[in-house]
Design a protein around this motif. Structure first.
Motif, PDB file in Angstrom:
ATOM      1  N   LEU A  66     -10.455   0.676   3.510  1.00 41.09           N
ATOM      2  CA  LEU A  66      -9.572   1.577   2.777  1.00 41.09           C
ATOM      3  C   LEU A  66     -10.344   2.832   2.403  1.00 41.09           C
ATOM      4  O   LEU A  66     -11.449   2.755   1.860  1.00 41.09           O
ATOM      5  CB  LEU A  66      -9.041   0.903   1.508  1.00 41.09           C
ATOM      6  CG  LEU A  66      -8.180   1.796   0.608  1.00 41.09           C
ATOM      7  CD1 LEU A  66      -6.833   2.064   1.267  1.00 41.09           C
ATOM      8  CD2 LEU A  66      -7.990   1.168  -0.768  1.00 41.09           C
ATOM      9  N   ALA A  94       1.138   3.903  -3.076  1.00 42.05           N
ATOM     10  CA  ALA A  94       0.805   5.303  -2.812  1.00 42.05           C
ATOM     11  C   ALA A  94       1.958   6.222  -3.213  1.00 42.05           C
ATOM     12  O   ALA A  94       1.746   7.281  -3.813  1.00 42.05           O
ATOM     13  CB  ALA A  94       0.455   5.483  -1.336  1.00 42.05           C
ATOM     14  N   ARG A 122      -7.351  -1.775  -2.732  1.00 43.00           N
ATOM     15  CA  ARG A 122      -8.640  -2.138  -2.143  1.00 43.00           C
ATOM     16  C   ARG A 122      -8.814  -3.651  -2.061  1.00 43.00           C
ATOM     17  O   ARG A 122      -9.356  -4.172  -1.099  1.00 43.00           O
ATOM     18  CB  ARG A 122      -9.773  -1.506  -2.953  1.00 43.00           C
ATOM     19  CG  ARG A 122     -11.113  -1.491  -2.241  1.00 43.00           C
ATOM     20  CD  ARG A 122     -12.127  -0.648  -2.975  1.00 43.00           C
ATOM     21  NE  ARG A 122     -11.681   0.727  -3.139  1.00 43.00           N
ATOM     22  CZ  ARG A 122     -11.776   1.641  -2.183  1.00 43.00           C
ATOM     23  NH1 ARG A 122     -12.283   1.326  -1.009  1.00 43.00           N
ATOM     24  NH2 ARG A 122     -11.355   2.883  -2.418  1.00 43.00           N
ATOM     25  N   LEU A 146      -5.090   1.763  -7.211  1.00 44.06           N
ATOM     26  CA  LEU A 146      -6.080   1.856  -6.130  1.00 44.06           C
ATOM     27  C   LEU A 146      -6.930   0.598  -6.057  1.00 44.06           C
ATOM     28  O   LEU A 146      -7.308   0.157  -4.960  1.00 44.06           O
ATOM     29  CB  LEU A 146      -6.962   3.086  -6.333  1.00 44.06           C
ATOM     30  CG  LEU A 146      -6.318   4.444  -6.039  1.00 44.06           C
ATOM     31  CD1 LEU A 146      -7.298   5.566  -6.359  1.00 44.06           C
ATOM     32  CD2 LEU A 146      -5.864   4.522  -4.593  1.00 44.06           C
ATOM     33  N   ALA A 153      -9.568   6.307   0.210  1.00 45.59           N
ATOM     34  CA  ALA A 153      -8.641   6.996  -0.683  1.00 45.59           C
ATOM     35  C   ALA A 153      -9.405   8.126  -1.373  1.00 45.59           C
ATOM     36  O   ALA A 153     -10.311   7.872  -2.163  1.00 45.59           O
ATOM     37  CB  ALA A 153      -8.055   6.033  -1.712  1.00 45.59           C
ATOM     38  N   ILE A 211       0.840  -1.203   0.000  1.00 43.50           N
ATOM     39  CA  ILE A 211       0.000   0.000   0.000  1.00 43.50           C
ATOM     40  C   ILE A 211       0.872   1.249   0.000  1.00 43.50           C
ATOM     41  O   ILE A 211       0.642   2.199  -0.754  1.00 43.50           O
ATOM     42  CB  ILE A 211      -0.961  -0.025   1.204  1.00 43.50           C
ATOM     43  CG1 ILE A 211      -2.033  -1.106   1.008  1.00 43.50           C
ATOM     44  CG2 ILE A 211      -1.614   1.341   1.415  1.00 43.50           C
ATOM     45  CD1 ILE A 211      -2.857  -1.388   2.233  1.00 43.50           C
ATOM     46  N   SER A 269      -5.150  11.649   0.051  1.00 47.08           N
ATOM     47  CA  SER A 269      -4.959  10.873   1.278  1.00 47.08           C
ATOM     48  C   SER A 269      -5.369   9.422   1.046  1.00 47.08           C
ATOM     49  O   SER A 269      -6.402   9.147   0.438  1.00 47.08           O
ATOM     50  CB  SER A 269      -5.785  11.471   2.426  1.00 47.08           C
ATOM     51  OG  SER A 269      -5.698  10.655   3.585  1.00 47.08           O
ATOM     52  N   VAL A 270      -4.541   8.524   1.534  1.00 47.67           N
ATOM     53  CA  VAL A 270      -4.852   7.090   1.531  1.00 47.67           C
ATOM     54  C   VAL A 270      -4.759   6.602   2.965  1.00 47.67           C
ATOM     55  O   VAL A 270      -3.727   6.786   3.629  1.00 47.67           O
ATOM     56  CB  VAL A 270      -3.878   6.295   0.638  1.00 47.67           C
ATOM     57  CG1 VAL A 270      -4.151   4.796   0.755  1.00 47.67           C
ATOM     58  CG2 VAL A 270      -3.997   6.738  -0.804  1.00 47.67           C
ATOM     59  N   THR A 274     -10.331   5.665 -10.765  1.00 49.33           N
ATOM     60  CA  THR A 274      -9.727   4.541 -10.060  1.00 49.33           C
ATOM     61  C   THR A 274      -8.979   3.658 -11.051  1.00 49.33           C
ATOM     62  O   THR A 274      -9.565   3.056 -11.944  1.00 49.33           O
ATOM     63  CB  THR A 274     -10.803   3.700  -9.347  1.00 49.33           C
ATOM     64  OG1 THR A 274     -11.505   4.546  -8.435  1.00 49.33           O
ATOM     65  CG2 THR A 274     -10.166   2.550  -8.589  1.00 49.33           C
TER      66      THR A 274
END
Length: 382
Positions: A357, A297, A347, A343, A359, A293, A368-369, A339
């Motif tokens: 999650l 990101a 997820r 992403l 995002a 993750i 922000s995630v 998306t």
């Protein structure tokens, strides 16, 4: 699983208590039919029989208490052979728990006391011997059935363990085959697509160079082909890295977060990483998911946020690990986010672990995630 175990333990305790109450009621009823027992007799019967409720947790203590109480009742009231029933149950429980010598000793003590009482009070010696031998047979049966029950339980545990080992072996075989297949796919992609895309990129680059050298205008379509081929090459290399890394290094996790942060800083991202809570070893699936993750990101920050200042926060709690990545990129609240596979992959990893999650663009600007990963995993992801 832990809740199911507690329910089974609760049902087992309830069953043992119920059986102890039934034994106490049966022996008390026999005593009332045979004679008029006094308060001491009823107390000894109740203590000796009800103690059987704890035979699983303390078989030797229960055996000793039951034997002494029922022997005291035999000496005081001179009952029939049915008074031995709680002791038989205690001997059976002791043998099943592996305390055969204790069962033999308790049985011998009770039979000695019972024979002595009969010898003193019974008028016919032959009847005394027959009743004692009959009771001896019952004690032998109690001990033998206890050993049979012990062996049967051991057999069931071994069978269950073999089934678990077989299932684990199947899982390991499936994971190994999946890893081999991923390596095969990586090789195929490298040998075919990488070569083809490299040629496209090279030819487009040569065409652009020649056009500029001749002083002619470069066609927008040619520039688009050059850019798209370069992007495709970068995406393919990233895909190959993921395929090979997950197979060759299945232990990739937060222990390598410093390496990941250093690579991000080398790529131009102003990055800060903070850790709060009681840092400790994580389940492998959670460890790998958290790393991936953060990795995805930071990749998105480099590609879509112009290498904006970014913070990564890892928060450990008793039940979960929270991964929070904030960047100060150009995204603003209300922007429409498309998306992509990155992403989507995040997820899928989080969902497989039973986590959540979020995002989305930040109200103050940037993206922000936030992923919350429970430490009791619901599945395994690579």
């Amino acid at each position: 699983m832990r809740g199911e175990t507690k329910d089974i333990d609760r049902r087992t305790r309830l069953l043992d208590t119920s059986l102890a109450v039934v034994v106490a009621a049966a022996v008390t009823a026999a005593a009332l039919v045979a004679s008029s027992p006094g308060a001491l007799d009823l107390l000894l019967i109740a203590a000796g029989a009800l103690a059987l409720a704890g035979h699983r947790s303390a078989p030797r203590a229960v055996l000793a208490l039951t034997t002494l109480c029922m022997l005291g009742y035999v000496i005081h009231a001179h009952p029939g052979s049915w008074a031995a029933f709680p002791v038989l149950a205690a001997v059976h429980a002791a043998a099943r728990s592996g305390h055969r010598a204790w069962g033999v000793g308790a049985g011998a003590l009770f039979l000695t006391g019972y024979f002595t009482v009969l010898a003193v009070t019974a008028p016919a010696p032959q009847g005394t011997v027959e009743r004692t031998l009959l009771l001896l047979g019952w004690f032998l049966c109690a001990g033998v059935t206890g050993l049979i029950d012990k062996n049967w339980q051991a057999y069931l545990r071994q069978t269950e363990q073999r089934a678990l080992d077989a299932e684990r072996s199947r899982d390991e075989t499936a994971l190994r085959r999946a890893g081999e297949e991923r390596l095969r796919i990586a090789r195929e992609l490298h040998d075919s697509l990488t070569h083809s895309i490299s040629i496209v990129k090279l030819q487009a680059g040569v065409a652009v160079h020649l056009a500029r050298k001749r002083g002619t205008e470069v066609e927008p379509a040619l520039l688009a082909i050059q850019e798209a081929s370069g992007e495709a090459m970068r995406e393919l290399r990233a895909t190959l890295e993921v395929l090979r890394t997950d197979v060759v290094e299945p232990g990739t996790g937060l222990d390598r977060i410093d390496e990941l942060a250093e690579r991000a800083r080398t790529a131009g991202i102003a990055l800060a990483v903070t850790v709060s809570g009681d840092e400790r070893p994580l389940p492998p699936a959670v460890d790998r998911a958290a790393y991936r993750i953060v990795q995805e990101a930071l990749t998105n920050v480099a590609r879509h946020a112009d290498r904006a200042t970014t913070t990564v926060r890892l928060t450990y709690t008793e039940r979960a690990l929270t991964v929070h990545i904030d960047d100060q990129g150009p995204c603003v609240a209300g922007d429409t986010i498309t998306t992509g596979t990155g992403l989507t992959g995040m997820r899928e990893r989080v969902t497989a672990l039973g986590g959540t999650l979020d995002a989305a663009p930040r109200p103050a600007g940037g993206f922000s995630v936030r992923a919350e990963l429970p430490l009791r995993t619901a599945g395994t992801v690579g």
